[in-house]
Design an enzyme around this catalytic site. Structure first.
Site, PDB file in Angstrom:
ATOM      1  N   GLU A 271       9.735  -4.342  10.103  1.00 57.71           N
ATOM      2  CA  GLU A 271      10.087  -3.029   9.544  1.00 57.71           C
ATOM      3  C   GLU A 271      10.525  -2.080  10.655  1.00 57.71           C
ATOM      4  O   GLU A 271       9.871  -1.982  11.706  1.00 57.71           O
ATOM      5  CB  GLU A 271       8.888  -2.419   8.797  1.00 57.71           C
ATOM      6  CG  GLU A 271       9.200  -1.007   8.273  1.00 57.71           C
ATOM      7  CD  GLU A 271       8.235  -0.495   7.211  1.00 57.71           C
ATOM      8  OE1 GLU A 271       7.332  -1.243   6.801  1.00 57.71           O
ATOM      9  OE2 GLU A 271       8.424   0.674   6.800  1.00 57.71           O
TER      10      GLU A 271
ATOM     11  N   ASP B 234       0.838  -1.205   0.000  1.00 61.20           N
ATOM     12  CA  ASP B 234       0.000   0.000   0.000  1.00 61.20           C
ATOM     13  C   ASP B 234       0.872   1.254   0.000  1.00 61.20           C
ATOM     14  O   ASP B 234       0.366   2.375  -0.031  1.00 61.20           O
ATOM     15  CB  ASP B 234      -1.023  -0.006   1.144  1.00 61.20           C
ATOM     16  CG  ASP B 234      -0.383   0.016   2.511  1.00 61.20           C
ATOM     17  OD1 ASP B 234       0.863  -0.063   2.604  1.00 61.20           O
ATOM     18  OD2 ASP B 234      -1.117   0.134   3.519  1.00 61.20           O
TER      19      ASP B 234
ATOM     20  N   GLU C 131      -0.989  -5.619   8.359  1.00 65.71           N
ATOM     21  CA  GLU C 131      -0.161  -5.032   9.419  1.00 65.71           C
ATOM     22  C   GLU C 131      -0.742  -5.347  10.793  1.00 65.71           C
ATOM     23  O   GLU C 131      -1.967  -5.359  10.965  1.00 65.71           O
ATOM     24  CB  GLU C 131      -0.081  -3.513   9.232  1.00 65.71           C
ATOM     25  CG  GLU C 131       0.648  -3.105   7.966  1.00 65.71           C
ATOM     26  CD  GLU C 131       0.853  -1.591   7.853  1.00 65.71           C
ATOM     27  OE1 GLU C 131       0.584  -0.850   8.833  1.00 65.71           O
ATOM     28  OE2 GLU C 131       1.300  -1.164   6.777  1.00 65.71           O
TER      29      GLU C 131
HETATM   30  O1  KIV Z   1       3.531  -1.090   1.586  1.00 70.26           O
HETATM   31  C1  KIV Z   1       4.667  -1.551   1.422  1.00 70.26           C
HETATM   32  O2  KIV Z   1       5.307  -1.369   0.396  1.00 70.26           O
HETATM   33  C2  KIV Z   1       5.217  -2.344   2.510  1.00 70.26           C
HETATM   34  C3  KIV Z   1       6.640  -2.771   2.423  1.00 70.26           C
HETATM   35  C4  KIV Z   1       7.578  -1.660   2.345  1.00 70.26           C
HETATM   36  C5  KIV Z   1       7.004  -3.740   3.479  1.00 70.26           C
HETATM   37  O3  KIV Z   1       4.526  -2.652   3.432  1.00 70.26           O
END
Ligand code: KIV
Length: 286
Positions: free
Chosen positions: A202, A64, A135
């Protein structure tokens, strides 16, 4: 050739033999056990999916983050499920070997598990991707359980989860200090127990990510989490030097692609203005 060789099953088996197999969820588990590091890049369209796959990445994540790098929002929060489905469909068309994972956008995973399941089913049915990502750690356990029980492969995401940007007071490293580190570890253990097949770590201190990686049996994929993870992910536009918004220190730019594009378009513009382009070879005879 026996009758069997002419049958449907035989055609399927022969086709399978000639294809390079797609990276699967169990294969990622084997890679961890064998100590082979996995590579994940975010992709948002057909052309980049094809290029990244040509480069041999195992996982294409339709993150996202597209809300920021494609749509120009300041955070990922405005992204909708329809937008994720639209972009994931394009990536799937460009990917025959990589595992394609679609991120669930903000707001979709906060409902009861069966509602999230409806959204995940839409994603899998409409896009043809192989897994979803969401998430959250401990707070998402019930949902991850429900989804994996219903055969939806789930990649989890803990630590600096960008959808929590306002709750965190910014894009801030998580897990600093004993208590915060314990919370991130608990999140990672919880998503593993709930059935996630991998977890993104992350924005957490490198020693913490390394310790979590050693504790988990599922692969950890790091971004801003140091070298001790089972794999690494970067936003494709960051590693190619295409995005000049927020530049986190964990990004390494492997190309100054943005500069290359500006120079190419300047060259095109100069040739148009001077009459060099199009040349006779670019036109058609009567
Ligand atoms: O939205 C995204 O691109 C992500 C990655 C950077 C892990 O969640």
């Amino acid at each position: 050739m026996s009758d069997f060789r002419h049958g449907t099953l035989a055609r399927f088996l022969l086709a399978e033999e000639s294809m390079i197999p797609r990276v699967t969820v169990p294969e990622l588990g084997r890679m961890k056990r064998d100590g082979r590091r996995m590579v994940c890049v975010t992709a948002y369209d057909y052309t980049f999916a094809r290029l990244f796959e040509k480069a041999g990445v195992e996982i294409l994540l339709v993150g996202d983050s597209l809300g920021m790098v494609i749509l120009g929002h300041e955070t990922t929060l405005p992204v909708t499920l329809d937008q994720m489905i639209y972009h994931t469909t394009a990536v799937v068309r460009g990917a025959s070997r990589a595992l394609v994972v679609c991120d669930m956008p903000f707001g979709v995973c906060h409902g009861p598990p069966h509602v999230v399941m409806d959204a995940a089913a839409r994603v899998l049915k409409e896009t043809g991707c192989q897994a979803i990502k969401l998430e959250g750690g401990v707070r998402m356990v019930e949902t991850i359980h429900f989804l994996t029980d219903h055969q939806v492969p789930v990649m989890a995401h803990v630590g600096l989860t960008p959808q929590s940007v306002h709750a965190f007071g910014g894009f801030k490293v998580q897990g600093r200090g004993e208590e915060a580190a314990r919370r991130v570890l608990e999140d990672a253990l919880a998503v593993e127990r709930a059935g996630a097949f991998a977890v993104i770590l992350e924005g957490v201190p490198s020693p913490l990510a390394q310790a979590i990686t050693a504790r988990l049996t599922i692969p950890t994929i790091g971004i801003g989490a140091g070298p001790g993870c089972d794999g690494q992910v970067l936003v494709g536009y960051d590693l190619l030097g295409l995005f000049d918004g927020i530049q986190p220190r964990f990004v390494k730019r492997y190309l100054e692609g943005g500069q290359g594009i500006v120079e190419a378009v300047e060259h095109f513009a100069a040739e148009v203005r001077s009459g060099v382009f199009p040349g006779p070879e670019h036109g058609f005879d009567p």
